[in-house]
Design an enzyme around this catalytic site. Structure first.
Site, PDB file in Angstrom:
ATOM      1  N   ASP A   1      -1.335   8.593  10.203  1.00  0.00           N
ATOM      2  CA  ASP A   1      -0.754   7.357  10.954  1.00  0.00           C
ATOM      3  C   ASP A   1      -1.248   7.262  12.236  1.00  0.00           C
ATOM      4  O   ASP A   1      -1.291   6.235  13.065  1.00  0.00           O
ATOM      5  CB  ASP A   1       0.706   6.931  10.941  1.00  0.00           C
ATOM      6  CG  ASP A   1       1.013   6.429   9.476  1.00  0.00           C
ATOM      7  OD1 ASP A   1       0.114   6.504   8.615  1.00  0.00           O
ATOM      8  OD2 ASP A   1       2.335   6.262   9.259  1.00  0.00           O
TER       9      ASP A   1
ATOM     10  N   ARG B   1       4.661  -0.451  12.486  1.00  0.00           N
ATOM     11  CA  ARG B   1       5.007   0.732  13.141  1.00  0.00           C
ATOM     12  C   ARG B   1       4.173   1.302  14.255  1.00  0.00           C
ATOM     13  O   ARG B   1       3.001   0.492  14.383  1.00  0.00           O
ATOM     14  CB  ARG B   1       4.822   1.930  11.928  1.00  0.00           C
ATOM     15  CG  ARG B   1       5.728   1.395  10.593  1.00  0.00           C
ATOM     16  CD  ARG B   1       5.387   2.574   9.714  1.00  0.00           C
ATOM     17  NE  ARG B   1       5.873   3.746   9.894  1.00  0.00           N
ATOM     18  CZ  ARG B   1       7.273   4.341   9.845  1.00  0.00           C
ATOM     19  NH1 ARG B   1       8.054   3.204   9.340  1.00  0.00           N
ATOM     20  NH2 ARG B   1       7.466   5.436  10.337  1.00  0.00           N
TER      21      ARG B   1
ATOM     22  N   HIS C   1      -6.079  -1.850 -26.266  1.00  0.00           N
ATOM     23  CA  HIS C   1      -5.273  -3.379 -26.541  1.00  0.00           C
ATOM     24  C   HIS C   1      -4.194  -3.196 -27.277  1.00  0.00           C
ATOM     25  O   HIS C   1      -4.296  -2.354 -28.224  1.00  0.00           O
ATOM     26  CB  HIS C   1      -6.523  -4.118 -27.232  1.00  0.00           C
ATOM     27  CG  HIS C   1      -5.966  -5.585 -27.300  1.00  0.00           C
ATOM     28  ND1 HIS C   1      -5.560  -6.715 -26.384  1.00  0.00           N
ATOM     29  CD2 HIS C   1      -5.351  -5.991 -28.547  1.00  0.00           C
ATOM     30  CE1 HIS C   1      -5.075  -7.789 -26.991  1.00  0.00           C
ATOM     31  NE2 HIS C   1      -4.928  -7.403 -28.407  1.00  0.00           N
TER      32      HIS C   1
ATOM     33  N   GLY D   1       8.092 -10.419   7.056  1.00  0.00           N
ATOM     34  CA  GLY D   1       7.697 -10.360   5.545  1.00  0.00           C
ATOM     35  C   GLY D   1       6.914  -9.604   5.271  1.00  0.00           C
ATOM     36  O   GLY D   1       6.028  -9.982   4.324  1.00  0.00           O
TER      37      GLY D   1
ATOM     38  N   VAL E   1       7.972  10.845   6.868  1.00  0.00           N
ATOM     39  CA  VAL E   1       8.621   9.636   6.496  1.00  0.00           C
ATOM     40  C   VAL E   1       8.621   9.089   5.147  1.00  0.00           C
ATOM     41  O   VAL E   1       9.304   8.750   4.444  1.00  0.00           O
ATOM     42  CB  VAL E   1       7.904   8.528   7.649  1.00  0.00           C
ATOM     43  CG1 VAL E   1       8.341   7.089   6.979  1.00  0.00           C
ATOM     44  CG2 VAL E   1       8.428   8.762   8.979  1.00  0.00           C
TER      45      VAL E   1
END
Length: 462
Positions: free
Chosen positions: A307, A267, A441, A181, A43
């Site tokens: 997952d 998911r 910087h 959201g 995926v």
């Protein structure tokens, strides 16, 4: 039917699967990698992380070009060629997928395209276009990943799709409503708004990006609203009706009428698709495969990563988490004496501005009485010089040891900067360690050390 014997078989070629297969082969473990789709990468590479970031990059550049008018440089309004944009996205995916094929070939990892299912504790049946095969193995790694949840009240209609469908860019005009959201929903809102769609985001929670610092998520939301994206929070969708020329979304006391709906509501793992019972592997009702700190299932020779794995130590469905799981399982199978020992997994929303966080949250930091440091990017020379100014870097540290326990950043390239805090947490670094690190910087990364200085009370830039 062909019968193939191997030391290790890996089911799924996403970030967890290919990482496991490649690492195992590097360590001398004969490995077969099985993928049900035509391309390696899962995926993340094919319909997730990579293609969405390609489109988000275009959205960012488009917005930057338009905002340059404030600095005296004016461009005409952009026009979108969705076909060319889709081709660009597909080219990026093809290059990376082709790269995985090359790496597999270089390592002599045998790849098989087909759908795998266990037929025993040491055997798999693979059904592919070129025929069926039996694979007999000593070890197996389940890396079957996850797929989008679909709300039960959504009708079947081509105008109603998940994030995979959204990346096909079938229609980038009209009114798109995004249900959810979270990170994916907000990223898709950013893409479609930049391509010319009117976008409304509906979220049941009172804030977007659950898991992020609410104040920083609000900064991102306000920036997205200034671009024209509408948010309705705390809404409860009663139903969705697809009519011939429009889609109606019932919110109870009101309704939203739109042209398309993208649903992004989490998911679900794919552990129920591989006939795990035949191997004696435990799978819960949701499709998760429980594992221990060695990524082992209840069968010692079978592992689960990414997952699909339900772990006692992390729970985010993220590609970088999956890769870490894959490496760990491969090394254990190769005989290494290791276990899971990762202190924190970062999360990033690639919106504009980005939101990134790692470790404990702001609320947890307050509850623990942590030292908290904040550096606003309005005081960052680099941020102002590049026309941004929107952003903030936060750090949370143990009140006794000063060890950094978490951080959160909102602003352009926050996902790149959060890596400093990831390393700090893994290394056990303190606020003083990072405050005394001389950063270049002017840069955005120096806001990490400045936030630590603010926490210590030694800052001179505020």
């Amino acid at each position: 039917m062909d019968v193939i014997e191997t030391n290790l078989v890996v089911i799924g070629s996403g970030p967890a699967g290919y990482a496991a297969a490649f690492r195992a082969q590097d360590l001398g473990v004969q490995t077969i990698l099985i993928e049900k789709y035509s391309q390696l990468g899962g995926v993340c590479l094919n319909v997730g992380c990579i293609p969405s970031k390609a489109l988000l990059s275009l959205a960012e550049k488009s917005h930057d070009a338009m905002s340059l008018s404030q600095s005296g440089m004016t461009f005409s309004e952009p026009t979108v060629d969705a076909v060319a944009t889709l081709a660009m996205k597909n080219e990026v995916v093809a290059k990376l997928s082709g790269g995985l094929n090359m790496l597999a070939s270089k390592r002599r990892v045998q790849t098989i395209q087909g759908v795998a299912a266990f037929t025993g504790s040491h055997e798999l049946h693979v059904k592919g276009e070129s025929g069926d095969q039996i694979i007999q193995f000593k070890h197996a790694i389940i890396a079957t990943g996850s797929e989008p949840n679909r709300l039960p009240f959504l009708p079947e209609d081509d105008r109603i799709f998940d994030s995979t469908g959204a990346l096909e860019l079938r229609d980038v005009e009209g009114h798109l409503v995004i249900i959810g959201g979270g990170i994916i929903g907000c990223e898709m809102a950013t893409i479609y708004q930049a391509m010319g769609a009117k976008v409304t985001v509906l979220e049941i929670a009172p804030t977007i990006m659950m898991g992020a610092d609410p104040a920083q998520a609000k900064v991102c939301q306000q920036a997205m609203e200034r671009k024209g994206i509408e948010f309705q929070l705390g809404v409860n969708i009663q139903g969705v009706e697809a009519e011939e020329d429009q889609i109606r979304i019932d919110l109870g006391e009101e309704e939203v009428i739109c042209d398309q709906v993208l649903y992004s509501v989490g998911r679900k793992p794919n552990g129920l698709e591989i006939n795990a019972d035949a191997a004696g592997v435990g799978v819960d009702d949701r499709g998760f495969v429980p594992v221990d700190e060695y990524m082992r299932t209840n069968q010692e020779h079978i592992y689960a990563v990414g997952d699909v794995a339900l772990t006692p130590f992390d729970n985010q469905m993220l590609a970088h988490r999956s890769t870490a799981h894959g490496h760990l399982a491969a090394e254990i199978i190769a005989g290494h004496n290791i276990r899971y020992d990762i202190r924190a997994i970062p999360s990033v929303a690639y919106t504009d501005p980005e939101v990134a966080w790692v470790g404990i949250s702001m609320q947890e930091a307050k509850d623990k009485g942590c030292q908290i440091g904040k550096f606003p990017w309005m005081a960052s020379g680099r941020s102002l010089a590049t026309g941004q100014g929107i952003g903030e870097t936060q750090v949370y540290a143990d009140p006794e040891t000063e060890r950094i326990l978490g951080a959160s950043i909102v602003g352009r390239h926050a996902g790149e900067i959060i890596g400093v805090f990831c390393l700090a947490i893994e290394m056990g670094a303190t606020l003083t360690d990072l405050a005394l690190t001389v950063m270049p910087h002017p840069t955005l990364v120096e806001t990490t050390s400045l936030a630590c200085e603010q926490a210590l009370g030694s800052i001179t830039d505020l």
